[in-house]
Design a protein around this motif. Structure first.
Motif, PDB file in Angstrom:
ATOM      1  N   PHE A  61       0.846  -1.182   0.000  1.00  0.00           N
ATOM      2  CA  PHE A  61       0.000   0.000   0.000  1.00  0.00           C
ATOM      3  C   PHE A  61       0.886   1.238   0.000  1.00  0.00           C
ATOM      4  O   PHE A  61       0.892   2.051   0.924  1.00  0.00           O
ATOM      5  N   ALA A  62       1.658   1.368  -1.063  1.00  0.00           N
ATOM      6  CA  ALA A  62       2.622   2.448  -1.208  1.00  0.00           C
ATOM      7  C   ALA A  62       3.035   2.526  -2.669  1.00  0.00           C
ATOM      8  O   ALA A  62       2.749   1.623  -3.460  1.00  0.00           O
ATOM      9  N   GLU A  63       3.720   3.607  -3.034  1.00  0.00           N
ATOM     10  CA  GLU A  63       4.190   3.724  -4.421  1.00  0.00           C
ATOM     11  C   GLU A  63       5.386   2.815  -4.665  1.00  0.00           C
ATOM     12  O   GLU A  63       5.604   2.352  -5.788  1.00  0.00           O
ATOM     13  N   PHE A  64       6.169   2.564  -3.617  1.00  0.00           N
ATOM     14  CA  PHE A  64       7.346   1.707  -3.762  1.00  0.00           C
ATOM     15  C   PHE A  64       7.414   0.735  -2.592  1.00  0.00           C
ATOM     16  O   PHE A  64       7.011   1.060  -1.478  1.00  0.00           O
ATOM     17  N   VAL A  65       7.934  -0.454  -2.855  1.00  0.00           N
ATOM     18  CA  VAL A  65       8.157  -1.437  -1.807  1.00  0.00           C
ATOM     19  C   VAL A  65       9.424  -2.210  -2.150  1.00  0.00           C
ATOM     20  O   VAL A  65       9.713  -2.463  -3.326  1.00  0.00           O
ATOM     21  N   ALA A  66      10.210  -2.539  -1.130  1.00  0.00           N
ATOM     22  CA  ALA A  66      11.448  -3.303  -1.344  1.00  0.00           C
ATOM     23  C   ALA A  66      11.151  -4.789  -1.166  1.00  0.00           C
ATOM     24  O   ALA A  66      10.430  -5.194  -0.258  1.00  0.00           O
ATOM     25  N   ALA A  67      11.723  -5.605  -2.046  1.00  0.00           N
ATOM     26  CA  ALA A  67      11.564  -7.057  -1.957  1.00  0.00           C
ATOM     27  C   ALA A  67      12.847  -7.723  -2.418  1.00  0.00           C
ATOM     28  O   ALA A  67      13.595  -7.167  -3.244  1.00  0.00           O
ATOM     29  N   SER A 266     -18.023  -6.839  -5.479  1.00  0.00           N
ATOM     30  CA  SER A 266     -16.687  -7.254  -5.913  1.00  0.00           C
ATOM     31  C   SER A 266     -16.054  -8.159  -4.865  1.00  0.00           C
ATOM     32  O   SER A 266     -16.271  -7.982  -3.661  1.00  0.00           O
ATOM     33  N   LEU A 267     -15.275  -9.133  -5.338  1.00  0.00           N
ATOM     34  CA  LEU A 267     -14.603 -10.052  -4.420  1.00  0.00           C
ATOM     35  C   LEU A 267     -13.356  -9.417  -3.826  1.00  0.00           C
ATOM     36  O   LEU A 267     -13.000  -9.666  -2.676  1.00  0.00           O
ATOM     37  N   LYS A 268     -12.684  -8.601  -4.632  1.00  0.00           N
ATOM     38  CA  LYS A 268     -11.457  -7.928  -4.208  1.00  0.00           C
ATOM     39  C   LYS A 268     -11.444  -6.520  -4.782  1.00  0.00           C
ATOM     40  O   LYS A 268     -12.015  -6.263  -5.849  1.00  0.00           O
ATOM     41  N   THR A 269     -10.763  -5.603  -4.098  1.00  0.00           N
ATOM     42  CA  THR A 269     -10.478  -4.281  -4.630  1.00  0.00           C
ATOM     43  C   THR A 269      -8.975  -4.090  -4.628  1.00  0.00           C
ATOM     44  O   THR A 269      -8.329  -4.228  -3.583  1.00  0.00           O
ATOM     45  N   VAL A 270      -8.417  -3.804  -5.796  1.00  0.00           N
ATOM     46  CA  VAL A 270      -6.974  -3.609  -5.936  1.00  0.00           C
ATOM     47  C   VAL A 270      -6.683  -2.113  -5.902  1.00  0.00           C
ATOM     48  O   VAL A 270      -7.269  -1.341  -6.671  1.00  0.00           O
ATOM     49  N   LEU A 271      -5.800  -1.707  -5.003  1.00  0.00           N
ATOM     50  CA  LEU A 271      -5.408  -0.306  -4.900  1.00  0.00           C
ATOM     51  C   LEU A 271      -4.217  -0.047  -5.820  1.00  0.00           C
ATOM     52  O   LEU A 271      -3.214  -0.768  -5.767  1.00  0.00           O
ATOM     53  N   VAL A 272      -4.332   0.979  -6.654  1.00  0.00           N
ATOM     54  CA  VAL A 272      -3.326   1.271  -7.665  1.00  0.00           C
ATOM     55  C   VAL A 272      -2.700   2.639  -7.380  1.00  0.00           C
ATOM     56  O   VAL A 272      -3.407   3.652  -7.359  1.00  0.00           O
ATOM     57  N   PRO A 273      -1.373   2.707  -7.143  1.00  0.00           N
ATOM     58  CA  PRO A 273      -0.719   3.998  -6.932  1.00  0.00           C
ATOM     59  C   PRO A 273      -0.851   4.884  -8.165  1.00  0.00           C
ATOM     60  O   PRO A 273      -0.922   4.383  -9.301  1.00  0.00           O
ATOM     61  N   SER A 274      -0.859   6.187  -7.944  1.00  0.00           N
ATOM     62  CA  SER A 274      -1.033   7.122  -9.058  1.00  0.00           C
ATOM     63  C   SER A 274       0.082   7.009 -10.085  1.00  0.00           C
ATOM     64  O   SER A 274      -0.133   7.214 -11.281  1.00  0.00           O
ATOM     65  N   ASN A 275       1.297   6.646  -9.650  1.00  0.00           N
ATOM     66  CA  ASN A 275       2.406   6.550 -10.601  1.00  0.00           C
ATOM     67  C   ASN A 275       2.332   5.295 -11.460  1.00  0.00           C
ATOM     68  O   ASN A 275       3.139   5.096 -12.360  1.00  0.00           O
ATOM     69  N   ALA A 276       1.348   4.407 -11.162  1.00  0.00           N
ATOM     70  CA  ALA A 276       1.186   3.189 -11.959  1.00  0.00           C
ATOM     71  C   ALA A 276       0.040   3.325 -12.944  1.00  0.00           C
ATOM     72  O   ALA A 276      -0.233   2.417 -13.715  1.00  0.00           O
ATOM     73  N   ALA A 277      -0.659   4.462 -12.889  1.00  0.00           N
ATOM     74  CA  ALA A 277      -1.826   4.637 -13.757  1.00  0.00           C
ATOM     75  C   ALA A 277      -1.394   4.774 -15.211  1.00  0.00           C
ATOM     76  O   ALA A 277      -0.300   5.202 -15.518  1.00  0.00           O
TER      77      ALA A 277
END
Length: 277
Positions: A61-67, A266-277
């Protein structure tokens, strides 16, 4: 928060992984030690040092995540990146069914709860070859969804009173639904405990002991479960009856408030960061 993650690699910490930059990926959020007995024998979900991105540290739930590079996998072929975030819950469902099949593929399976856990478990069970699937669910909309996806019987606990099953999968995690799960398992049957709504609950163990009910926990997934989920989405996609909404990351609080008000279409709601639009 946010452990169901898909995105695009924008930076690599080492030149060894520079080739990943620009790649659309899904993230396996389970980070483990890699050295313990569980990890070495293919059961990383049992690692004592295991941590989940989005649970034990900030997640998607962020624009960036480290993995870790070892935890990112290409999105399923032909699947939109937004829907690719569903690989994680589907992998969990494949693992749940694998646990339910520890003593062989069940001839009949009862799933308690037709939220995302139960519905994805229904799909995974069908993919594994289970045809006699029953679902207990109080919400009419979710009942209709389960029936449209092939459940042979759907209803409330009271409506389905009396029948017992070889294997019961509890996907809610409430004291009452855990109790129903044990009651609905036939003698010598298995209850797979998946739901985590209540961390503590009382359970009438007398019945479980006398009737020799096997209780099995099912948590997270193995790498094979993740591969199965990716392959499922690439080969089959989601049935059209399953509605997946998208919303902006910024609207997250409103989305959670709506979800907290009760079951949605809806079964799920996917949150999309603005920079991914």
């Amino acid at each position: 928060m946010g452990h169901e993650i898909a995105g695009t690699v924008v930076e690599a910490a080492s030149t060894d992984y520079a080739n990943l930059v620009g790649t659309a990926v899904v993230v396996n959020p389970l980070e483990t030690c890699g050295a313990c007995r569980a990890c070495r024998t293919g059961f990383p979900q049992r690692c004592d040092e295991g941590r989940l991105i989005g649970v034990h540290r900030h997640g998607g739930f962020a624009e960036f995540v480290a993995a870790r590079a070892s935890n990112v996998l290409p999105v399923p072929v032909g699947v939109p990146q937004t829907l690719s975030s569903l690989v994680e819950p589907l992998a969990h469902a494949f693992h749940d069914v694998r646990i339910a099949s520890s003593d062989g593929l069940p001839e009949e399976l009862l799933i308690i709860g037709a939220g995302s856990i139960g519905i994805f478990a229904l799909l995974a069970a069908q993919a594994a070859g289970v045809s006699d699937l029953t679902v207990i669910e109080p919400d009419p909309g979710r009942q209709a969804l389960a029936a449209s996806l092939g459940a042979v019987a759907v209803g409330t606990s009271q409506e389905l009173e009396g029948r017992q099953f070889d294997v019961v999968m509890e996907g809610v995690g409430l004291e009452v639904t855990r109790s129903v799960a044990v009651d609905r398992a036939r003698r010598g049957g298995t209850v797979v405990l998946v739901g985590l709504a209540q961390p503590l609950s009382e359970l009438g163990f007398m019945g479980a002991v006398v009737r020799e009910i096997v209780l099995r926990g099912a948590f997270a997934y193995t790498p094979s479960d993740f591969d199965d989920a990716r392959a499922y989405l690439a080969d089959r996609g989601l049935p059209p009856q399953i509605i997946i909404d998208t919303a902006s990351l910024e609207s997250g609080p409103e989305v959670f408030a709506r979800l907290g008000a009760g079951p949605q279409v809806s079964l799920k709601t996917v949150l999309v960061p603005s920079n991914a639009a």
